[in-house]
Motif scaffolding. Structure first.
Motif, short mmCIF file in Angstrom:
data_model
loop_
_atom_site.label_atom_id
_atom_site.label_comp_id
_atom_site.label_asym_id
_atom_site.label_seq_id
_atom_site.Cartn_x
_atom_site.Cartn_y
_atom_site.Cartn_z
N GLN A 176 6.81 4.97 -13.68
CA GLN A 176 8.11 4.36 -13.37
C GLN A 176 7.96 2.87 -13.08
OE1 GLN A 176 10.62 6.48 -10.61
NE2 GLN A 176 9.89 8.49 -11.27
N LEU A 177 6.89 2.51 -12.39
CA LEU A 177 6.65 1.11 -12.05
C LEU A 177 6.54 0.25 -13.30
CD1 LEU A 177 5.82 -1.17 -10.01
CD2 LEU A 177 3.46 -0.41 -10.38
N ARG A 178 5.80 0.72 -14.30
CA ARG A 178 5.56 -0.07 -15.49
C ARG A 178 6.81 -0.26 -16.36
NH1 ARG A 178 2.17 -3.00 -13.46
NH2 ARG A 178 -0.06 -2.54 -13.60
N GLU A 209 8.48 7.13 -3.58
CA GLU A 209 9.90 6.82 -3.72
C GLU A 209 10.26 5.55 -2.93
OE1 GLU A 209 9.27 11.22 -4.26
OE2 GLU A 209 8.62 9.72 -2.81
N ARG A 210 9.78 5.49 -1.69
CA ARG A 210 10.03 4.33 -0.85
C ARG A 210 9.33 3.09 -1.43
NH1 ARG A 210 13.00 0.93 1.74
NH2 ARG A 210 11.93 -0.19 3.42
N GLY A 211 8.11 3.27 -1.90
CA GLY A 211 7.36 2.16 -2.46
C GLY A 211 8.02 1.55 -3.67
N LEU A 212 8.55 2.38 -4.56
CA LEU A 212 9.22 1.87 -5.76
C LEU A 212 10.47 1.07 -5.39
CD1 LEU A 212 8.82 4.95 -8.13
CD2 LEU A 212 7.73 2.72 -8.39
N LEU A 258 0.86 -1.19 0.00
CA LEU A 258 0.00 0.00 0.00
C LEU A 258 0.89 1.23 0.00
CD1 LEU A 258 -2.66 1.59 0.40
CD2 LEU A 258 -2.51 1.06 2.84
N ILE A 259 0.77 2.06 -1.04
CA ILE A 259 1.52 3.30 -1.13
C ILE A 259 0.55 4.47 -0.98
CG2 ILE A 259 3.04 4.75 -2.53
CD1 ILE A 259 4.01 2.28 -3.98
N ASP A 260 0.66 5.17 0.14
CA ASP A 260 -0.23 6.29 0.44
C ASP A 260 0.43 7.12 1.53
OD1 ASP A 260 -2.41 7.98 1.29
OD2 ASP A 260 -3.80 6.52 0.42
N ASP A 261 0.38 8.45 1.39
CA ASP A 261 1.02 9.30 2.40
C ASP A 261 0.12 9.60 3.58
OD1 ASP A 261 -0.72 10.88 0.87
OD2 ASP A 261 0.47 12.70 1.17
N MET A 301 6.13 13.30 -5.69
CA MET A 301 5.81 12.40 -6.79
C MET A 301 4.39 11.90 -6.60
SD MET A 301 7.42 8.67 -7.89
CE MET A 301 9.10 9.26 -7.95
N ASP A 302 3.53 12.11 -7.59
CA ASP A 302 2.16 11.63 -7.44
C ASP A 302 2.05 10.17 -7.91
OD1 ASP A 302 2.01 11.68 -10.22
OD2 ASP A 302 0.77 13.47 -10.31
#
Length: 229
Positions: free
Chosen positions: A66-68, A35-38, A6-9, A58-59
């Motif tokens: 970047q992930l793809r 950034e941390r999630g990637l 889960l990536i959410d601030d 980064m939204d």
């Protein structure tokens, strides 16, 4: 136990959602910045990603771009605005599904389970087949797809959409049927997700010379051109 990132601030939300998903037998990891999630996604394997859109620096859209470049992990985007533009952009960038905030946790769980069921079904290759049609080669077991001899990259949802169309070439598949078969849920009114997934597939096929293969049957659904055409 399936591993979810889960990536959410929003730390309050991630705490609540993590507790809920743990109760539902998911192994949940949290990153409070893209950034941390990637970095985590490059270091460890996860089965599913829940990705927020509205984050500073980064939204979610940039994170998905970047992930793809290195992963086809199934992604559900969490959009705060419920804006159609946000939903369409997320799907164009390779998201598998989206859900508008605030959302019902049970609805999120249902969508997660639908993607997980599809993931689990890929582990049984006994009935897997290879399809070749209109210059497109698709291997159901390996998830490899090529067009006129050139490999292309599809998201999991795009792959399964193309698979269903190739299996039923020459036959109309209604949007209701595709939603059930590919997304694992009933089609909701005004839901554009199927249209965007088909649009993405068409662009990737056309880039390598396979054009006018997937046809729109207005008001009904889609069909792939018959083998004899």
């Amino acid at each position: 136990m399936h591993k979810v990132l889960l990536i959410d601030d929003d730390m309050a939300l991630t705490d609540l959602l993590s507790d809920y998903l743990l109760q539902q037998q998911f192994d949940v990891a949290v990153a409070n910045s893209p950034e941390r999630g990637l970095k985590m996604l490059k270091q460890l394997d996860y089965d599913l990603l829940l990705l927020d859109v509205m984050m500073p620096i980064m939204d979610g859209f940039e994170a998905l771009r970047q992930l793809r470049q290195f992963s086809n992990i199934p992604v559900i985007m969490l959009t705060a605005k419920g804006d159609d533009y946000d939903k369409i952009l997320g799907l164009e960038l390779g998201a598998d599904d989206y859900l508008s905030k605030p959302f019902n946790h049970r609805e999120l769980l249902a969508r997660m389970k639908a993607l997980i069921r599809r993931l689990d079904s890929n582990t049984g290759f006994a009935a897997a087949k290879k399809f070749s049609l209109h210059g497109i080669q698709l291997d159901e077991a390996s998830h490899l797809v090529s067009v006129n001899g050139t490999s292309i990259v599809l998201t999991g949802t795009e792959f399964h959409m193309l698979l269903q169309l190739m299996k039923h070439a020459g036959q109309l598949l209604t949007k209701d049927q595709l939603s059930e078969q590919v997304l694992g849920r009933k089609l909701a009114p005004f839901d554009r997700s199927l249209d965007m997934h088909v649009s993405n597939i068409r662009k990737k096929l056309a880039h390598h010379g396979a054009t006018e293969i997937i046809r729109t049957v207005r008001g009904n659904g889609y069909m792939m051109a018959a083998p004899s055409e």
